[in-house]
Design an enzyme around this catalytic site. Structure first.
Site, PDB file in Angstrom:
ATOM      1  N   ILE A  46      12.587  19.022 -10.305  1.00  0.00           N
ATOM      2  CA  ILE A  46      11.638  18.573 -11.326  1.00  0.00           C
ATOM      3  C   ILE A  46      10.282  18.187 -10.736  1.00  0.00           C
ATOM      4  O   ILE A  46       9.321  18.015 -11.465  1.00  0.00           O
ATOM      5  CB  ILE A  46      12.188  17.407 -12.187  1.00  0.00           C
ATOM      6  CG1 ILE A  46      12.338  16.122 -11.384  1.00  0.00           C
ATOM      7  CG2 ILE A  46      13.486  17.773 -12.880  1.00  0.00           C
ATOM      8  CD1 ILE A  46      12.455  14.906 -12.269  1.00  0.00           C
ATOM      9  N   ILE A  62       5.469  10.722  -9.230  1.00  0.00           N
ATOM     10  CA  ILE A  62       6.379  11.297 -10.211  1.00  0.00           C
ATOM     11  C   ILE A  62       7.125  10.180 -10.940  1.00  0.00           C
ATOM     12  O   ILE A  62       7.530  10.315 -12.077  1.00  0.00           O
ATOM     13  CB  ILE A  62       7.355  12.263  -9.519  1.00  0.00           C
ATOM     14  CG1 ILE A  62       8.068  13.140 -10.538  1.00  0.00           C
ATOM     15  CG2 ILE A  62       8.374  11.546  -8.688  1.00  0.00           C
ATOM     16  CD1 ILE A  62       7.669  14.536 -10.433  1.00  0.00           C
ATOM     17  N   ASP A  63       7.287   9.047 -10.253  1.00  0.00           N
ATOM     18  CA  ASP A  63       8.057   7.943 -10.836  1.00  0.00           C
ATOM     19  C   ASP A  63       7.259   7.169 -11.895  1.00  0.00           C
ATOM     20  O   ASP A  63       7.818   6.318 -12.575  1.00  0.00           O
ATOM     21  CB  ASP A  63       8.498   6.962  -9.744  1.00  0.00           C
ATOM     22  CG  ASP A  63       9.517   7.572  -8.802  1.00  0.00           C
ATOM     23  OD1 ASP A  63      10.000   8.684  -9.091  1.00  0.00           O
ATOM     24  OD2 ASP A  63       9.828   6.936  -7.776  1.00  0.00           O
ATOM     25  N   GLY A  79       0.638   8.151  -4.056  1.00  0.00           N
ATOM     26  CA  GLY A  79       1.274   7.117  -4.860  1.00  0.00           C
ATOM     27  C   GLY A  79       0.950   5.698  -4.429  1.00  0.00           C
ATOM     28  O   GLY A  79      -0.103   5.454  -3.828  1.00  0.00           O
ATOM     29  N   ASP A  80       1.870   4.795  -4.702  1.00  0.00           N
ATOM     30  CA  ASP A  80       1.611   3.384  -4.425  1.00  0.00           C
ATOM     31  C   ASP A  80       1.332   3.141  -2.945  1.00  0.00           C
ATOM     32  O   ASP A  80       0.393   2.425  -2.580  1.00  0.00           O
ATOM     33  CB  ASP A  80       2.765   2.514  -4.936  1.00  0.00           C
ATOM     34  CG  ASP A  80       4.126   2.961  -4.436  1.00  0.00           C
ATOM     35  OD1 ASP A  80       4.268   4.126  -4.001  1.00  0.00           O
ATOM     36  OD2 ASP A  80       5.077   2.160  -4.477  1.00  0.00           O
ATOM     37  N   GLY A  81       2.141   3.770  -2.073  1.00  0.00           N
ATOM     38  CA  GLY A  81       1.941   3.612  -0.629  1.00  0.00           C
ATOM     39  C   GLY A  81       0.592   4.159  -0.210  1.00  0.00           C
ATOM     40  O   GLY A  81      -0.175   3.511   0.528  1.00  0.00           O
ATOM     41  N   TYR A  95      14.841  17.473  -6.778  1.00  0.00           N
ATOM     42  CA  TYR A  95      13.635  18.110  -6.249  1.00  0.00           C
ATOM     43  C   TYR A  95      13.107  19.218  -7.148  1.00  0.00           C
ATOM     44  O   TYR A  95      11.943  19.597  -7.043  1.00  0.00           O
ATOM     45  CB  TYR A  95      13.894  18.619  -4.827  1.00  0.00           C
ATOM     46  CG  TYR A  95      14.111  17.459  -3.878  1.00  0.00           C
ATOM     47  CD1 TYR A  95      13.038  16.671  -3.476  1.00  0.00           C
ATOM     48  CD2 TYR A  95      15.375  17.105  -3.445  1.00  0.00           C
ATOM     49  CE1 TYR A  95      13.218  15.570  -2.652  1.00  0.00           C
ATOM     50  CE2 TYR A  95      15.570  16.011  -2.611  1.00  0.00           C
ATOM     51  CZ  TYR A  95      14.488  15.247  -2.223  1.00  0.00           C
ATOM     52  OH  TYR A  95      14.659  14.159  -1.418  1.00  0.00           O
TER      53      TYR A  95
HETATM   54  N1  ADP Z   1       1.170  -0.729   3.001  1.00  0.00           N
HETATM   55  C1  ADP Z   1       0.654   0.407   3.483  1.00  0.00           C
HETATM   56  N2  ADP Z   1      -0.480   0.358   4.229  1.00  0.00           N
HETATM   57  C2  ADP Z   1      -1.019   1.501   4.721  1.00  0.00           C
HETATM   58  N3  ADP Z   1      -0.498   2.734   4.527  1.00  0.00           N
HETATM   59  C3  ADP Z   1       0.619   2.836   3.798  1.00  0.00           C
HETATM   60  C4  ADP Z   1       1.260   1.684   3.238  1.00  0.00           C
HETATM   61  N4  ADP Z   1       2.355   2.090   2.561  1.00  0.00           N
HETATM   62  C5  ADP Z   1       2.399   3.440   2.713  1.00  0.00           C
HETATM   63  N5  ADP Z   1       1.365   3.889   3.438  1.00  0.00           N
HETATM   64  C6  ADP Z   1       1.096   5.275   3.811  1.00  0.00           C
HETATM   65  O1  ADP Z   1       0.875   6.043   2.633  1.00  0.00           O
HETATM   66  C7  ADP Z   1       1.453   7.333   2.764  1.00  0.00           C
HETATM   67  C8  ADP Z   1       2.320   7.639   1.582  1.00  0.00           C
HETATM   68  O2  ADP Z   1       3.217   6.561   1.304  1.00  0.00           O
HETATM   69  P1  ADP Z   1       4.609   6.791   0.599  1.00  0.00           P
HETATM   70  O3  ADP Z   1       5.170   5.471   0.267  1.00  0.00           O
HETATM   71  O4  ADP Z   1       5.448   7.687   1.449  1.00  0.00           O
HETATM   72  O5  ADP Z   1       4.299   7.668  -0.684  1.00  0.00           O
HETATM   73  P2  ADP Z   1       3.499   7.326  -2.009  1.00  0.00           P
HETATM   74  O6  ADP Z   1       2.090   7.116  -1.665  1.00  0.00           O
HETATM   75  O7  ADP Z   1       3.679   8.551  -2.828  1.00  0.00           O
HETATM   76  O8  ADP Z   1       4.139   6.114  -2.594  1.00  0.00           O
HETATM   77  C9  ADP Z   1       2.206   7.350   4.076  1.00  0.00           C
HETATM   78  O9  ADP Z   1       1.470   8.132   5.000  1.00  0.00           O
HETATM   79  C10 ADP Z   1       2.300   5.901   4.484  1.00  0.00           C
HETATM   80  O10 ADP Z   1       2.239   5.713   5.884  1.00  0.00           O
HETATM   81  O1  FBP Z   2      12.877  12.909  -0.276  1.00  0.00           O
HETATM   82  P1  FBP Z   2      11.538  12.314  -0.356  1.00  0.00           P
HETATM   83  O2  FBP Z   2      10.441  13.261  -0.137  1.00  0.00           O
HETATM   84  O3  FBP Z   2      11.402  11.082   0.455  1.00  0.00           O
HETATM   85  O4  FBP Z   2      11.305  11.881  -1.849  1.00  0.00           O
HETATM   86  C1  FBP Z   2      12.201  11.122  -2.582  1.00  0.00           C
HETATM   87  C2  FBP Z   2      11.488  10.062  -3.330  1.00  0.00           C
HETATM   88  O5  FBP Z   2      10.275  10.454  -3.849  1.00  0.00           O
HETATM   89  C3  FBP Z   2      10.066   9.880  -5.121  1.00  0.00           C
HETATM   90  O6  FBP Z   2       9.944  10.948  -6.009  1.00  0.00           O
HETATM   91  C4  FBP Z   2       8.862   9.007  -5.207  1.00  0.00           C
HETATM   92  O7  FBP Z   2       8.039   9.265  -4.163  1.00  0.00           O
HETATM   93  P2  FBP Z   2       6.529   8.797  -4.084  1.00  0.00           P
HETATM   94  O8  FBP Z   2       6.494   7.311  -4.051  1.00  0.00           O
HETATM   95  O9  FBP Z   2       6.075   9.444  -2.853  1.00  0.00           O
HETATM   96  O10 FBP Z   2       5.845   9.332  -5.290  1.00  0.00           O
HETATM   97  C5  FBP Z   2      11.263   9.035  -5.407  1.00  0.00           C
HETATM   98  O11 FBP Z   2      11.655   9.079  -6.728  1.00  0.00           O
HETATM   99  C6  FBP Z   2      12.266   9.587  -4.458  1.00  0.00           C
HETATM  100  O12 FBP Z   2      13.139   8.593  -4.025  1.00  0.00           O
HETATM  101 MG    MG Z   3       5.844   5.492  -3.689  1.00  0.00          MG
END
Ligand code: ADP
Ligand code: FBP
Ligand code: MG
EC number: 2.7.1.11
Length: 556
Positions: free
Chosen positions: A436, A277-278, A247-249, A434
Site C-alpha cells: 500500500i 503514510i501513517d 515524516g516526523d523523524g 508494503y
Molecule cells: N530526532 C531526530 N533528530 C535528527 N534527525 C532525526 C531525528 N529523528 C529521525 N531523524 C532522521 O530523519 C530521517 C528519517 O527518520 P525516520 O524516523 O526513519 O522516518 P520519518 O521521517 O519518515 O519518520 C533519518 O535519516 C533519521 O536519522
Molecule cells: O520497514 P520500514 O521501511 O522501516 O517501514 C516500516 C514503517 O514505516 C511506516 O510506514 C512509517 O514510516 P515513516 O515514519 O518513515 O513514515 C510504519 O508504518 C512502518 O512501521
Molecule cells: Mg516516522
C-alpha cells in the site's frame, strides 16, 4: 542517471555579485546579523511581535530562534515562520518573475497578501478567542533570490509513501517554470547522501514521468543524520534552498539543520515537506499519499472478505501500517464497509471474557458465518509484550521495531477457537504492508503533492525558511517546525470519527462506560485549565470538510 561530482562544489553563485555563502573556511562562526527584522515581510499587522532567542551570529546576542509569535485582537495569534532577514537583515529583494508570466499575471490577486493567515481552528464558539493562525502559503510580490543564484537541493528520508516522486517532480518543475531556476540537485539516499554520495542533477526532462512510479527516484534511508556534516555539505555544494521531504523523524532532522544554518548565518532557505503514510504528523489536514494508501488497502480488505465469505466460519485478517496511529486502518475500514472489527493502537482491547474480542468474533461468526478484521501494526503492543518474548529492537532512525501483531493475533484466534472452543474456523491472514505504500499516488494525491511542492517553492523564493509546507483547513500554509515535531497525530477515540467507525462495524468499543466518563472528565479539566474549546480536536483545529479531513472537530 548521471552523477554530479562530490568534489565540484559551486561556491560562487551564478551572479558572482553577492555571495553570502562562501566556502566553509571563510564561513566560520562569526557572521553578520543583528536585529530581527520584519521589514522585508511587510508584516503590516498592528500587533505586538514577541520574538526572541539566542544566536550569536557576528557577535549579535539578538535572540531569534524562539517562536515568532504575533498577537492580535480578540485572541488572534500568528505563529509565524522564520525569514532569512531575521538574521541577514540587509538582503536585497527582486520583483517576482511570475509577474511577467502570462499564466499568472492575468490571475487577479495572484500574489498573496502579506497579512493573509489561516486559522488552525475553524469551528469556534461565540466567545472563543480567534486562536492560532499560520502564514498563508503562495507567491509573494518580492523574492529574495535571483533565478540564476538559486542552487536547490532535494532529499527524501524515512519510509516510502505514495507521491514522493510527484513532490520531487513538482519541486523541480515549479522552480524551473515559475522561477527560472535551472540548478536543482537530488540528494541520493536520504540524509546521509548529503555527505556520503554524489548528487543527482534534476531537470524537468529528467523528472518528467516519475510521478507515474511508486517510491522515490532519489532513494531514501533511515538513520545517518549528522547535522554538522549535512550543513558542511550544503555549504560546500553551494546549495541555498534545501527541500526535505519526510515524516516526523525527518522534520526533527530538518529543524536542527535549520538551526545550524542560522547559527552559521547562511543565506539558505530550509524547507520541510511532510510525508507520512501513517498520517501521524500533527496540525496538517492529512499527509499526501494517505488517500492512495487507504484506496490500495481496499484491495487487501476485498480479498480478505472474498476469502472469508467463501468458507464456513471464515475469518479474514488484514494488517495495515500504522506504528502509533491507526488512521489507515480506521479510514480503510470506514471506506470498505466489509470490515467487522478494526483494531488500532489508540484503542486498547482485550481478547477473553465479556466484551472481549473472542466473544465478538464468536457472535459475528454465528450471525453471518464469516468476518473481516483489520488491525494496525501498532495495535495490541501491550498484549504482545505479555505473551511474546521480544527484545526491544530499533531501526537505524531509533524507531521501535514492532513484532508482527497480525501473526500473533492469527495464532491467538486459532488457538482459542480450535483448541479451546473446539469450534473450527478458517483464518486467512493478509499482510499488504508494503504494497500500500509502494504504489504511485492517485489523482487527488498528485494534485495535493503539486500544491505542497509549489507552496514550498514560493515560500523559499520569498525568503521564508525553517518551515514546513502544509495544508491546514484546506489552505496551504507555512508552519513553524516546532508545531510539526512537538507531538504525534493520533486517532482520538472519544471523537466522532471513531464513534462513526464503531457504529459502522458494530464492534465493541472495548472501553467500559467508566473509562469513557473518566476520559471525558480529564478532557473537561484540561479545557477548563487552558480556557480553550471543548475537545482536543478543537485545540488542534483540524476540521476541513466532513469527508476529507482526517481529524475532525467534535463536541462531546
Ligand atoms: N530526532 C531526530 N533528530 C535528527 N534527525 C532525526 C531525528 N529523528 C529521525 N531523524 C532522521 O530523519 C530521517 C528519517 O527518520 P525516520 O524516523 O526513519 O522516518 P520519518 O521521517 O519518515 O519518520 C533519518 O535519516 C533519521 O536519522
Ligand atoms: O520497514 P520500514 O521501511 O522501516 O517501514 C516500516 C514503517 O514505516 C511506516 O510506514 C512509517 O514510516 P515513516 O515514519 O518513515 O513514515 C510504519 O508504518 C512502518 O512501521
Ligand atoms: Mg516516522
Amino acid at each position: 542517471m548521471c552523477m554530479d561530482s562530490i568534489l565540484s562544489p559551486n561556491y560562487l553563485g551564478a551572479t558572482g555579485s553577492l555571495n553570502l555563502n562562501p566556502p566553509r573556511s571563510a564561513a566560520t562562526s562569526g557572521r553578520k546579523s543583528s536585529a530581527v527584522s520584519f521589514g522585508g515581510l511587510g508584516l503590516g499587522l498592528a500587533f505586538c511581535a514577541s520574538v526572541g532567542s539566542s544566536t550569536s551570529v557576528m557577535g549579535s546576542t539578538k535572540d531569534n530562534s524562539k517562536p515568532k509569535i504575533v498577537n492580535g485582537e480578540y485572541g488572534y495569534v500568528l505563529e509565524d515562520v522564520p525569514h532569512l532577514t531575521d538574521y541577514l537583515p540587509h538582503l536585497p529583494t527582486y520583483p517576482n518573475p511570475l509577474q511577467d508570466n502570462p499564466a499568472y499575471s492575468v490571475v487577479k490577486q495572484y500574489f498573496v497578501h502579506v497579512d493573509d493567515t489561516v486559522p488552525q481552528k475553524i469551528v469556534v464558539h461565540k466567545d472563543s478567542p480567534r486562536g492560532i493562525h499560520f502564514r498563508r502559503a503562495g507567491p509573494r510580490q518580492k523574492v529574495y533570490f535571483e533565478s540564476d543564484e538559486v542552487r536547490a537541493g532535494i532529499v527524501t528520508c524515512g519510509g516510502l509513501c505514495p507521491g514522493l516522486n510527484t513532490v520531487i517532480r513538482e519541486l523541480v518543475c515549479g522552480l524551473y517554470h515559475m522561477y527560472g531556476v535551472k540548478k536543482v540537485l537530488g540528494i541520493d539516499g536520504g540524509y546521509r547522501g548529503f555527505y556520503a554520495r554524489n548528487t543527482i542533477p534534476l531537470t524537468p526532462k529528467v523528472v518528467n514521468d516519475i510521478h507515474k512510479r511508486g517510491g522515490t527516484v532519489l532513494g531514501t534511508s533511515r538513520g545517518g543524520h549528522d547535522t554538522v556534516k549535512i550543513v558542511d555539505s550544503i555549504q560546500d555544494r553551494g546549495i541555498n534552498q534545501v527541500y526535505v521531504i519526510g515524516g516526523d523523524g525527518t522534520q526533527k532532522g530538518v529543524s536542527v539543520i535549520f538551526e545550524e544554518v542560522r547559527r552559521r548565518g547562511l543565506k539558505v532557505a530550509v524547507v520541510g515537506i511532510p510525508k507520512t503514510i501513517d498520517n501521524d504528523i500533527p496540525v496538517i489536514d492529512k499527509s499526501f499519499g494517505f488517500d492512495t494508501a487507504v484506496e490500495e488497502a481496499q484491495r487487501a480488505i476485498n480479498a480478505a472478505h472474498v476469502e472469508a465469505e467463501s468458507i464456513e466460519n471464515g475469518i479474514g485478517l488484514v494488517k495495515l501500517m500504522g506504528r502509533y496511529s491507526g488512521f489507515i486502518a480506521m479510514y480503510a475500514t470506514l471506506a470498505s464497509r466489509d470490515v467487522d472489527c478494526c483494531l488500532i493502537p489508540e484503542s486498547p482491547f482485550y481478547l477473553e471474557g465479556e466484551g472481549g474480542l473472542f466473544e465478538f468474533i464468536e457472535k459475528r461468526l454465528k450471525e453471518s458465518g464469516h468476518m473481516v478484521i483489520v488491525i494496525a501494526e501498532g495495535a495490541a503492543q501491550e498484549l504482545l509484550s505479555e505473551s511474546v518474548h521480544s527484545m526491544t529492537k530499533q531501526d537505524a532512525s531509533g524507531n521501535k521495531l514492532l513484532p508482527d501483531v497480525g501473526l500473533w493475533l492469527s495464532q491467538k484466534i486459532k488457538d482459542y477457537f480450535s483448541m479451546r472452543k473446539k469450534m473450527p474456523i478458517n483464518l486467512k491472514y493478509i499482510d499488504p504492508t508494503y504494497m500500500i505504500r509502494a504504489v504511485p499516488s492517485n489523482a487527488s494525491d498528485n494534485v495535493y503533492c503539486t500544491l505542497l511542492a509549489q507552496s514550498a517553492v514560493h515560500g523559499a523564493m520569498a525568503g521564508y525558511t525553517g518551515f514546513t509546507s502544509g495544508l491546514v483547513n484546506g489552505r496551504q500554509t507555512y508552519i513553524p517546525f516546532y508545531r510539526i515535531t512537538e507531538k504525534q497525530n493520533k486517532v482520538v477515540i472519544t471523537d466522532r470519527m471513531w464513534a462513526r467507525l464503531l457504529s459502522s462495524t458494530n464492534q465493541p468499543s472495548f472501553l467500559s462506560a467508566k473509562d469513557v466518563m473518566e476520559e471525558k472528565k480529564e478532557d473537561a479539566i484540561k479545557v477548563k485549565k487552558e480556557g480553550g474549546p471543548t475537545s482536543q480536536m478543537l485545540e488542534d483545529g483540524n476540521t476541513g470538510s466532513e469527508v476529507l479531513s482526517i481529524k475532525e472537530v467534535s463536541c462531546k
